[in-house]
Scaffold this motif. Structure first.
Motif, short mmCIF file in Angstrom:
data_model
loop_
_atom_site.label_atom_id
_atom_site.label_comp_id
_atom_site.label_asym_id
_atom_site.label_seq_id
_atom_site.Cartn_x
_atom_site.Cartn_y
_atom_site.Cartn_z
N GLY A 260 0.77 -1.23 0.00
CA GLY A 260 0.00 0.00 0.00
C GLY A 260 0.80 1.28 0.00
N GLY A 261 2.11 1.19 0.10
CA GLY A 261 2.93 2.40 0.12
C GLY A 261 2.96 3.07 1.49
N SER A 262 3.57 4.24 1.53
CA SER A 262 3.81 4.93 2.80
C SER A 262 2.63 5.84 3.16
CB SER A 262 5.09 5.76 2.71
OG SER A 262 4.97 6.73 1.67
N GLY A 263 2.63 6.29 4.43
CA GLY A 263 1.65 7.27 4.87
C GLY A 263 0.33 6.71 5.33
N ILE A 264 0.23 5.38 5.45
CA ILE A 264 -1.03 4.78 5.91
C ILE A 264 -0.69 3.58 6.80
CG2 ILE A 264 -1.23 3.39 3.79
CD1 ILE A 264 -4.21 4.86 5.76
N THR A 265 -1.16 3.64 8.06
CA THR A 265 -0.94 2.57 9.02
C THR A 265 -2.27 2.27 9.71
OG1 THR A 265 -0.30 4.17 10.72
CG2 THR A 265 1.48 3.16 9.42
N PHE A 266 -2.27 1.23 10.53
CA PHE A 266 -3.51 0.91 11.24
C PHE A 266 -3.23 0.29 12.60
CE2 PHE A 266 -2.60 -2.59 8.30
CZ PHE A 266 -2.65 -3.71 9.13
N LEU A 267 -4.25 0.37 13.42
CA LEU A 267 -4.19 -0.10 14.80
C LEU A 267 -5.36 -1.02 15.07
CD1 LEU A 267 -3.23 0.31 17.89
CD2 LEU A 267 -4.90 2.18 17.92
N TYR A 268 -5.09 -2.14 15.71
CA TYR A 268 -6.13 -3.01 16.25
C TYR A 268 -6.07 -2.93 17.77
CZ TYR A 268 -7.93 -7.30 18.35
OH TYR A 268 -8.58 -8.19 19.17
N VAL A 269 -7.22 -2.73 18.41
CA VAL A 269 -7.32 -2.84 19.85
C VAL A 269 -8.52 -3.73 20.16
CG1 VAL A 269 -7.56 -1.66 22.07
CG2 VAL A 269 -6.36 -0.53 20.18
N ARG A 270 -8.29 -4.73 20.97
CA ARG A 270 -9.34 -5.65 21.38
C ARG A 270 -10.58 -4.89 21.86
NH1 ARG A 270 -9.44 -7.58 26.54
NH2 ARG A 270 -7.22 -7.17 26.89
N LYS A 271 -11.76 -5.31 21.39
CA LYS A 271 -12.99 -4.56 21.60
C LYS A 271 -13.25 -4.24 23.07
CE LYS A 271 -16.47 -5.59 19.04
NZ LYS A 271 -17.65 -6.23 18.40
#
Length: 376
Positions: A214-225
């Motif tokens: 996906g290239g740079s400048g985009i990340t994501f976070l998962y946190v348990r509900k």
């Protein structure tokens, strides 16, 4: 499943032997087209595209990430960088009754910097050492994690060895002592299957730069509900509040999900490129990608050994990812010499770092090993 048909999706493969996905995934035609579409929408609709198009695109990307992680869609937040996401997560914690944070010397520096910066607030960092620069024995985690441990922050796949850690077991050890585990999965998601619920993961960060194409400048976070709503970040932004378009300047109502960790306006251009990569990953299937990456990387290891090299990889093949380290007396010069032959690899800490992916072929591996032998 024959994945060779996907080679034409990545123009760089026409003229290069590209073996550096763990630094930057190859650009697909699909990602390029989505970025062009974004620019056309910007040109045609201006700011109205936010309401009619782009907010829906943002939601769609969150949903695709959730599918890849086998998570619920409201357990995903988007960010600009791992550093930003970790800063937001770190703003939730105090270092009173529990002050210990366990990290390792094999983790990517930005993950550790976050916690060392909290020493002035009372955090106490315990860094685990590696006996071989490849792995951290589980026994070291068992010895370090205790009832004073607040967090365990470590990698699913180490960036300088490619070793796959047993994150499920590390999570179990942490939970036994009431500690949370934060997983840096930048080098795993895409090439190694990740099922966050089955693995018992509390918090995970990753992004589009590498194996998700996906290239740079985009990340994501998962946190348990069941954890997300109990965490109160003090580093926040307008994308993390409910009813954001009310533009209320006098109160904070955080979203009751992982989205409370989103901060400022996302880069829609980066998101467009990421969408193309995610579509390809989901289209092929994570199990098919893992099988192909595993097969091509094991072929690389065997060819290197036959050519007289001694690849530095995990002893147990089940703990190996598609990152292969090749010790070399002058890795920087070797990488430069290979680049002149249109072979793209990288180097880290006395090694050439090679990372084939599903779009690489046996011919790519053969040519790389032959060229490496010639220049060494």
């Amino acid at each position: 499943m024959d994945l060779s048909e996907y080679r034409s999706e990545f123009p760089i493969l026409k003229n290069k032997i590209y073996l550096n996905t763990c630094s930057l995934g190859a650009l697909s035609r699909r990602s390029r087209e989505y970025v062009k579409t974004y620019l056309a929408q910007w040109d045609e609709f201006g700011a109205s595209a936010w309401y009619s198009l782009w907010m829906n695109d943002i939601a769609a990307v969150r949903n695709m990430i959730a599918e890849i992680l086998h998570a619920d869609k409201d357990e995903i937040a988007l960010g600009h960088s791992i550093s930003t996401l970790l800063s937001t997560v770190a703003s939730c914690f105090r270092y009173d009754d529990r002050e210990k944070i366990v990290v390792t010397e094999l983790d990517f520096p930005t993950a550790n910097y976050q916690w060392f910066a909290k020493e002035s607030l009372g955090a106490r960092i315990e860094m685990l050492s590696s006996p071989d620069s490849v792995h951290i024995p589980l026994e070291k985690f068992q010895e370090a994690i205790d009832d004073k441990t607040l967090l365990v922050s470590t990698s699913h796949v180490f960036f300088t060895s490619g070793q796959i850690q047993d994150i499920a077991t590390i999570n179990t050890i942490a939970r036994r002592h009431g500690a949370l585990c934060i997983v840096d999965a930048y080098q795993s998601v895409g090439q190694v299957p990740v099922r966050v619920h089955d693995m018992g993961i509390d918090i995970l960060v990753s992004g589009g730069l590498k194996w998700l194409l996906g290239g740079s400048g985009i990340t994501f976070l998962y946190v348990r509900k069941d954890l997300a709503s109990s965490l109160q970040p003090s580093s926040i932004g307008w994308f993390g509040v409910s009813n954001q378009f009310e533009f209320a300047p006098d109160r904070i109502n955080l979203i009751d999900s992982t989205r409370r960790f989103e901060t400022g306006t996302p880069s829609v251009a980066a998101l467009a490129a990421f969408k193309g990569g995610l579509e390809i990953i989901l289209e092929i299937g994570l199990e098919n990608i893992h099988k192909a990456a595993k097969q091509i990387s094991e072929e690389l290891v065997e060819r290197l050994k036959k050519a007289g090299f001694n690849p530095c990889v995990a002893e147990n093949p089940t703990e190996r990812s598609a990152i292969v380290m090749v010790p070399h007396p002058d890795p920087s010069s070797a990488v430069g010499a290979l680049s002149k032959r249109n072979i793209i690899v990288d180097f880290r800490k006395g090694c050439i770092r090679v990372s084939p992916y599903f779009y690489n072929s046996s011919e790519d591996i053969e040519k790389f090993v032959f060229a490496l032998k010639e220049i060494s």
